[in-house]
Design a protein around this motif. Structure first.
Motif, short mmCIF file in Angstrom:
data_model
loop_
_atom_site.label_atom_id
_atom_site.label_comp_id
_atom_site.label_asym_id
_atom_site.label_seq_id
_atom_site.Cartn_x
_atom_site.Cartn_y
_atom_site.Cartn_z
N PRO A 33 32.65 47.00 45.29
CA PRO A 33 33.16 46.42 46.54
C PRO A 33 32.37 45.21 47.03
O PRO A 33 32.86 44.46 47.88
N HIS A 34 31.17 45.02 46.50
CA HIS A 34 30.34 43.89 46.92
C HIS A 34 30.65 42.63 46.12
O HIS A 34 30.12 41.55 46.42
N LEU A 35 31.51 42.73 45.08
CA LEU A 35 31.86 41.59 44.26
C LEU A 35 33.23 41.05 44.64
O LEU A 35 34.11 41.79 45.08
N MET A 36 33.45 39.76 44.41
CA MET A 36 34.75 39.17 44.64
C MET A 36 35.08 38.15 43.55
O MET A 36 34.23 37.36 43.13
N TYR A 37 36.31 38.24 43.06
CA TYR A 37 36.86 37.27 42.12
C TYR A 37 37.48 36.21 43.01
O TYR A 37 38.44 36.47 43.73
N TYR A 38 36.94 35.00 43.01
CA TYR A 38 37.30 34.04 44.05
C TYR A 38 37.90 32.73 43.56
O TYR A 38 38.46 31.96 44.35
N ASP A 39 37.83 32.48 42.26
CA ASP A 39 38.35 31.20 41.76
C ASP A 39 38.62 31.35 40.27
O ASP A 39 38.02 32.22 39.60
N ASN A 40 39.52 30.50 39.73
CA ASN A 40 39.76 30.56 38.30
C ASN A 40 40.31 29.25 37.77
O ASN A 40 40.82 28.41 38.52
N SER A 41 40.19 29.10 36.47
CA SER A 41 40.86 28.03 35.74
C SER A 41 41.73 28.74 34.70
O SER A 41 41.99 29.93 34.84
N GLN A 42 42.19 28.04 33.69
CA GLN A 42 43.21 28.63 32.83
C GLN A 42 42.77 29.94 32.18
O GLN A 42 43.47 30.94 32.24
N GLU A 43 41.62 29.97 31.56
CA GLU A 43 41.18 31.15 30.83
C GLU A 43 39.92 31.79 31.40
O GLU A 43 39.47 32.82 30.89
N LEU A 44 39.35 31.21 32.45
CA LEU A 44 38.09 31.70 33.00
C LEU A 44 38.20 31.99 34.49
O LEU A 44 38.91 31.28 35.22
N GLY A 45 37.53 33.04 34.92
CA GLY A 45 37.49 33.39 36.33
C GLY A 45 36.07 33.42 36.83
O GLY A 45 35.12 33.62 36.06
N LYS A 46 35.91 33.22 38.14
CA LYS A 46 34.59 33.20 38.74
C LYS A 46 34.41 34.39 39.67
O LYS A 46 35.29 34.70 40.48
N VAL A 47 33.27 35.05 39.56
CA VAL A 47 32.96 36.22 40.37
C VAL A 47 31.62 36.00 41.05
O VAL A 47 30.66 35.54 40.43
N LYS A 48 31.58 36.32 42.34
CA LYS A 48 30.33 36.20 43.08
C LYS A 48 30.16 37.40 43.99
O LYS A 48 31.07 38.21 44.16
N ALA A 49 28.99 37.50 44.59
CA ALA A 49 28.75 38.55 45.57
C ALA A 49 29.33 38.13 46.91
O ALA A 49 29.37 36.94 47.24
N LYS A 50 29.82 39.09 47.66
CA LYS A 50 30.40 38.80 48.96
C LYS A 50 29.32 38.42 49.97
O LYS A 50 28.17 38.87 49.87
#
Length: 378
Positions: free
Chosen positions: A310-327
């Motif tokens: 619950p402390h992580l968030m998927y917040y952005d992406n491009s075609q084949e890659l996604g970005k995950v950061k801490a909330k």
């Protein structure tokens, strides 16, 4: 059709992949069937979300009857597998007439949808494609305020549509259909109850006017997953429900109050492929080609949920890659998420996400039990 997957465990699967929790799916199916039983409403489950034979068999309780489809390839898949009482829940147009006629000729019950008076001429002209003794069975779509397709509930065109279908020897009115898409607005319990009363009043009002003209209206139905998952007793006056998303549910349904987190029967499995310690960020192998952009505009900070984190968030992406950061600017524990770590993401919109995959990995717990292949195309 299902096939044996070469992997036996989720942890062995190639990522990104679309996972279907068969136990949750069956619970969702049972819940909707019980809702319909209590309200004494028939269930015409919509196949648009999953587009598979296997899920439809579960949702119909093995009867292989009474479904709604969004595309002709869906209709053909089910017709090829002994399904009956199939509705193409999409506006009829001249280009679809030959393929619809082929389905109407081979099935005892195949229905098309008239979403405006402009669609009637192709039914009239297309009667020559039907076998002797066959007629077009037609649902008239009514717009009860959603503002998409259909004839406005308060328009005299509803009566003209019914009259045209009655007077033409090659058409018959099977029923009225509305998609109550306003249910996707956030509502308080009172607002939801008032909304459902309004839908009933408007759709039953159209049926009453048609019947007053001597036009039979065998079926009056409505559908959307929020409405049917949170159905009020007033909906018992309808004959039919036609929800679709409930088979999987998703984060949007969660935020609407239509389901709980444990009711979401699908997720995307993705692996960490890069650690960007300088940016306090993880990169995963699932971009918009594996997750879609749905929800990012509406809820940029929490449009999906990472299971057990619950402390992580998927917040952005491009075609084949996604970005995950801490909330909330927390420091990521990179030792906890080495490259190769699998994360499981519940999507905002399961229909959009499922559509990106050529196959679904079906599992019970950690064990992969089957591979389902959804039908594609239009």
């Amino acid at each position: 059709m299902s096939t044996k997957n070469t992997h036996t465990k989720i942890s062995e699967a190639n990522t990104p992949c679309f996972l279907v929790d068969i136990d949750r799916l069956k619970k969702n199916s049972d819940k909707m069937m019980e809702t319909c039983r209590k309200l004494k409403v028939d269930l015409r489950c919509h196949t648009k979300t999953h587009k598979t034979l296997e899920a439809a068999d579960i949702l119909t309780g093995g009867t292989r009857r009474k479904i709604a489809c969004s595309t002709i390839p869906e209709c053909r898949l089910y017709a090829d597998n002994d399904y009956e009482d199939i509705l193409l829940a999409f506006p009829i147009s001249a280009d679809k007439i030959p393929r619809c006629a082929e389905l109407a000729n081979r099935l005892d019950e195949f229905h098309v949808m008239l979403s405006g008076l402009e669609g009637f001429p192709c039914l009239k002209d297309g009667a020559s494609d039907l076998n002797a003794g066959k007629v077009w069975s037609v649902f008239v779509e009514i717009d009860c305020g959603y503002g998409r397709t259909g004839i406005a509930w308060d328009s005299d065109d509803t009566l003209e549509a019914g009259t045209l279908l009655k007077e033409n020897p090659n058409t018959k009115l099977q029923g009225l259909y509305t998609h109550c898409g306003q249910s996707y607005d956030h509502m308080t319990p009172k607002q939801r109850k008032d909304h459902q009363k309004k839908i009933v009043s408007r759709l039953e009002g159209v049926a009453k006017k048609l019947r007053a003209l001597g036009i039979e209206v065998p079926v009056v139905g409505t559908g959307s997953t929020p409405t049917c998952n949170m159905a009020e007793p007033v909906l018992s006056s309808f004959d039919e429900f036609h929800p679709g998303n409930y088979v999987f549910n998703d984060v949007e349904q969660l935020y609407l109050g239509s389901c709980k987190l444990e009711d979401i029967a699908c997720c995307v499995a993705t692996r960490v492929v890069c650690q960007r310690r300088d940016l306090n960020m993880l990169v995963v192998d699932c971009g918009f080609m594996g997750m879609s952009h749905d929800g990012m505009r509406q809820r940029p900070d929490d449009f999906c949920v990472i299971k057990d984190h619950p402390h992580l968030m998927y917040y952005d992406n491009s075609q084949e890659l996604g970005k995950v950061k801490a909330k909330e600017g927390e420091k990521l524990d990179f030792e906890r998420y080495p490259v190769g770590t699998i994360l499981f993401i519940y999507p905002f919109h399961s229909c959009a996400t499922a559509a990106l995959y050529q196959e679904y990995l079906v599992h019970s717990g950690e064990k992969i039990t089957a591979t389902w292949k959804p039908v594609k195309g239009w």
